[in-house]
Design a protein around this motif. Structure first.
Motif, PDB file in Angstrom:
ATOM      1  N   TYR A 182      89.597  39.461  16.123  1.00  0.00           N
ATOM      2  CA  TYR A 182      88.689  40.607  15.993  1.00  0.00           C
ATOM      3  C   TYR A 182      87.252  40.153  15.736  1.00  0.00           C
ATOM      4  O   TYR A 182      86.310  40.915  15.931  1.00  0.00           O
ATOM      5  CB  TYR A 182      89.141  41.519  14.854  1.00  0.00           C
ATOM      6  N   GLU A 183      87.072  38.900  15.296  1.00  0.00           N
ATOM      7  CA  GLU A 183      85.752  38.416  14.883  1.00  0.00           C
ATOM      8  C   GLU A 183      85.198  37.311  15.777  1.00  0.00           C
ATOM      9  O   GLU A 183      83.992  37.249  16.019  1.00  0.00           O
ATOM     10  CB  GLU A 183      85.864  37.879  13.449  1.00  0.00           C
ATOM     11  N   VAL A 184      86.053  36.412  16.268  1.00  0.00           N
ATOM     12  CA  VAL A 184      85.618  35.253  17.051  1.00  0.00           C
ATOM     13  C   VAL A 184      86.599  34.984  18.187  1.00  0.00           C
ATOM     14  O   VAL A 184      87.637  35.606  18.292  1.00  0.00           O
ATOM     15  CB  VAL A 184      85.504  33.979  16.169  1.00  0.00           C
ATOM     16  N   GLY A 185      86.239  34.029  19.044  1.00  0.00           N
ATOM     17  CA  GLY A 185      87.148  33.574  20.095  1.00  0.00           C
ATOM     18  C   GLY A 185      86.765  34.005  21.489  1.00  0.00           C
ATOM     19  O   GLY A 185      87.105  33.341  22.460  1.00  0.00           O
ATOM     20  N   THR A 186      86.076  35.132  21.608  1.00  0.00           N
ATOM     21  CA  THR A 186      85.582  35.618  22.895  1.00  0.00           C
ATOM     22  C   THR A 186      84.212  36.264  22.671  1.00  0.00           C
ATOM     23  O   THR A 186      83.862  36.599  21.537  1.00  0.00           O
ATOM     24  CB  THR A 186      86.527  36.673  23.517  1.00  0.00           C
ATOM     25  N   LEU A 187      83.468  36.421  23.738  1.00  0.00           N
ATOM     26  CA  LEU A 187      82.170  37.086  23.638  1.00  0.00           C
ATOM     27  C   LEU A 187      82.351  38.572  23.906  1.00  0.00           C
ATOM     28  O   LEU A 187      82.668  38.973  25.018  1.00  0.00           O
ATOM     29  CB  LEU A 187      81.184  36.502  24.650  1.00  0.00           C
ATOM     30  N   GLN A 188      82.171  39.359  22.863  1.00  0.00           N
ATOM     31  CA  GLN A 188      82.302  40.806  22.968  1.00  0.00           C
ATOM     32  C   GLN A 188      81.374  41.455  21.949  1.00  0.00           C
ATOM     33  O   GLN A 188      81.094  40.859  20.896  1.00  0.00           O
ATOM     34  CB  GLN A 188      83.733  41.250  22.685  1.00  0.00           C
ATOM     35  N   PRO A 189      80.899  42.663  22.243  1.00  0.00           N
ATOM     36  CA  PRO A 189      80.057  43.360  21.276  1.00  0.00           C
ATOM     37  C   PRO A 189      80.759  43.478  19.926  1.00  0.00           C
ATOM     38  O   PRO A 189      81.955  43.756  19.867  1.00  0.00           O
ATOM     39  CB  PRO A 189      79.847  44.741  21.910  1.00  0.00           C
ATOM     40  N   GLY A 190      80.013  43.206  18.861  1.00  0.00           N
ATOM     41  CA  GLY A 190      80.538  43.323  17.519  1.00  0.00           C
ATOM     42  C   GLY A 190      81.145  42.047  16.962  1.00  0.00           C
ATOM     43  O   GLY A 190      81.427  41.958  15.778  1.00  0.00           O
ATOM     44  N   LYS A 191      81.365  41.052  17.828  1.00  0.00           N
ATOM     45  CA  LYS A 191      81.910  39.789  17.349  1.00  0.00           C
ATOM     46  C   LYS A 191      80.782  38.838  16.986  1.00  0.00           C
ATOM     47  O   LYS A 191      79.656  38.975  17.447  1.00  0.00           O
ATOM     48  CB  LYS A 191      82.798  39.136  18.413  1.00  0.00           C
ATOM     49  N   ARG A 192      81.117  37.857  16.156  1.00  0.00           N
ATOM     50  CA  ARG A 192      80.158  36.833  15.780  1.00  0.00           C
ATOM     51  C   ARG A 192      79.786  36.025  17.020  1.00  0.00           C
ATOM     52  O   ARG A 192      80.651  35.630  17.795  1.00  0.00           O
ATOM     53  CB  ARG A 192      80.787  35.905  14.734  1.00  0.00           C
ATOM     54  N   ALA A 193      78.502  35.771  17.205  1.00  0.00           N
ATOM     55  CA  ALA A 193      78.034  35.084  18.412  1.00  0.00           C
ATOM     56  C   ALA A 193      77.768  33.605  18.154  1.00  0.00           C
ATOM     57  O   ALA A 193      76.673  33.113  18.326  1.00  0.00           O
ATOM     58  CB  ALA A 193      76.788  35.763  18.954  1.00  0.00           C
ATOM     59  N   ASP A 194      78.782  32.878  17.728  1.00  0.00           N
ATOM     60  CA  ASP A 194      78.674  31.433  17.624  1.00  0.00           C
ATOM     61  C   ASP A 194      79.098  30.878  18.979  1.00  0.00           C
ATOM     62  O   ASP A 194      80.229  31.100  19.416  1.00  0.00           O
ATOM     63  CB  ASP A 194      79.587  30.894  16.532  1.00  0.00           C
ATOM     64  N   LEU A 195      78.195  30.183  19.639  1.00  0.00           N
ATOM     65  CA  LEU A 195      78.499  29.704  20.981  1.00  0.00           C
ATOM     66  C   LEU A 195      77.654  28.498  21.339  1.00  0.00           C
ATOM     67  O   LEU A 195      76.701  28.165  20.639  1.00  0.00           O
ATOM     68  CB  LEU A 195      78.285  30.813  22.007  1.00  0.00           C
ATOM     69  N   VAL A 196      78.026  27.839  22.433  1.00  0.00           N
ATOM     70  CA  VAL A 196      77.233  26.748  22.978  1.00  0.00           C
ATOM     71  C   VAL A 196      76.792  27.127  24.379  1.00  0.00           C
ATOM     72  O   VAL A 196      77.494  27.831  25.100  1.00  0.00           O
ATOM     73  CB  VAL A 196      78.005  25.407  23.008  1.00  0.00           C
ATOM     74  N   VAL A 197      75.598  26.675  24.760  1.00  0.00           N
ATOM     75  CA  VAL A 197      75.079  26.855  26.108  1.00  0.00           C
ATOM     76  C   VAL A 197      75.074  25.476  26.752  1.00  0.00           C
ATOM     77  O   VAL A 197      74.461  24.539  26.227  1.00  0.00           O
ATOM     78  CB  VAL A 197      73.655  27.450  26.091  1.00  0.00           C
ATOM     79  N   LEU A 198      75.783  25.351  27.849  1.00  0.00           N
ATOM     80  CA  LEU A 198      75.926  24.064  28.520  1.00  0.00           C
ATOM     81  C   LEU A 198      74.954  23.941  29.686  1.00  0.00           C
ATOM     82  O   LEU A 198      74.516  24.939  30.244  1.00  0.00           O
ATOM     83  CB  LEU A 198      77.360  23.903  29.032  1.00  0.00           C
ATOM     84  N   ASP A 199      74.654  22.696  30.061  1.00  0.00           N
ATOM     85  CA  ASP A 199      73.800  22.429  31.211  1.00  0.00           C
ATOM     86  C   ASP A 199      74.553  22.472  32.531  1.00  0.00           C
ATOM     87  O   ASP A 199      73.932  22.461  33.593  1.00  0.00           O
ATOM     88  CB  ASP A 199      73.130  21.052  31.076  1.00  0.00           C
ATOM     89  N   ALA A 200      75.872  22.485  32.479  1.00  0.00           N
ATOM     90  CA  ALA A 200      76.679  22.481  33.695  1.00  0.00           C
ATOM     91  C   ALA A 200      77.999  23.198  33.420  1.00  0.00           C
ATOM     92  O   ALA A 200      78.449  23.292  32.283  1.00  0.00           O
ATOM     93  CB  ALA A 200      76.922  21.049  34.153  1.00  0.00           C
TER      94      ALA A 200
END
Length: 84
Positions: free
Chosen positions: A29-47
């Motif tokens: 309900y909080e993490v694991g996928t990108l969805q509205p209302g979830k915590r936005a801990d993520l990485v942006v990759l170059d490839a």
């Protein structure tokens, strides 16, 4: 990378590292996928890691607690990779 080396498709390997652990810990309900209302801990990759799973090592930016950090800036601040 080990999952892919074992024959697991990259898409599944990424899911096994993100949404599956979140669900198994009761945190889906909080993490694991990108969805509205979830915590936005993520990485942006170059490839794209779906093209080559080793691309997970090509981290350009990290977002945690709503703040975006460029990897190169963080490395510079902590002195990673500099010679003394």
């Amino acid at each position: 990378e080990l999952y892919v080396a074992a024959g697991i498709p990259a898409r599944d390997a990424l899911r096994y590292a993100t949404s599956v652990p979140a669900a198994s810990m009761g945190l889906a309900y909080e993490v694991g996928t990108l969805q509205p209302g979830k915590r936005a801990d993520l990485v942006v990759l170059d490839a794209n890691p779906l093209d080559n799973i080793s691309n997970v090592r090509r981290v350009n930016m990290v977002m945690t607690r709503g703040r975006l950090y460029r990897t190169a800036d963080v490395w510079r601040v902590i002195g990673f990779g500099t010679r003394h």
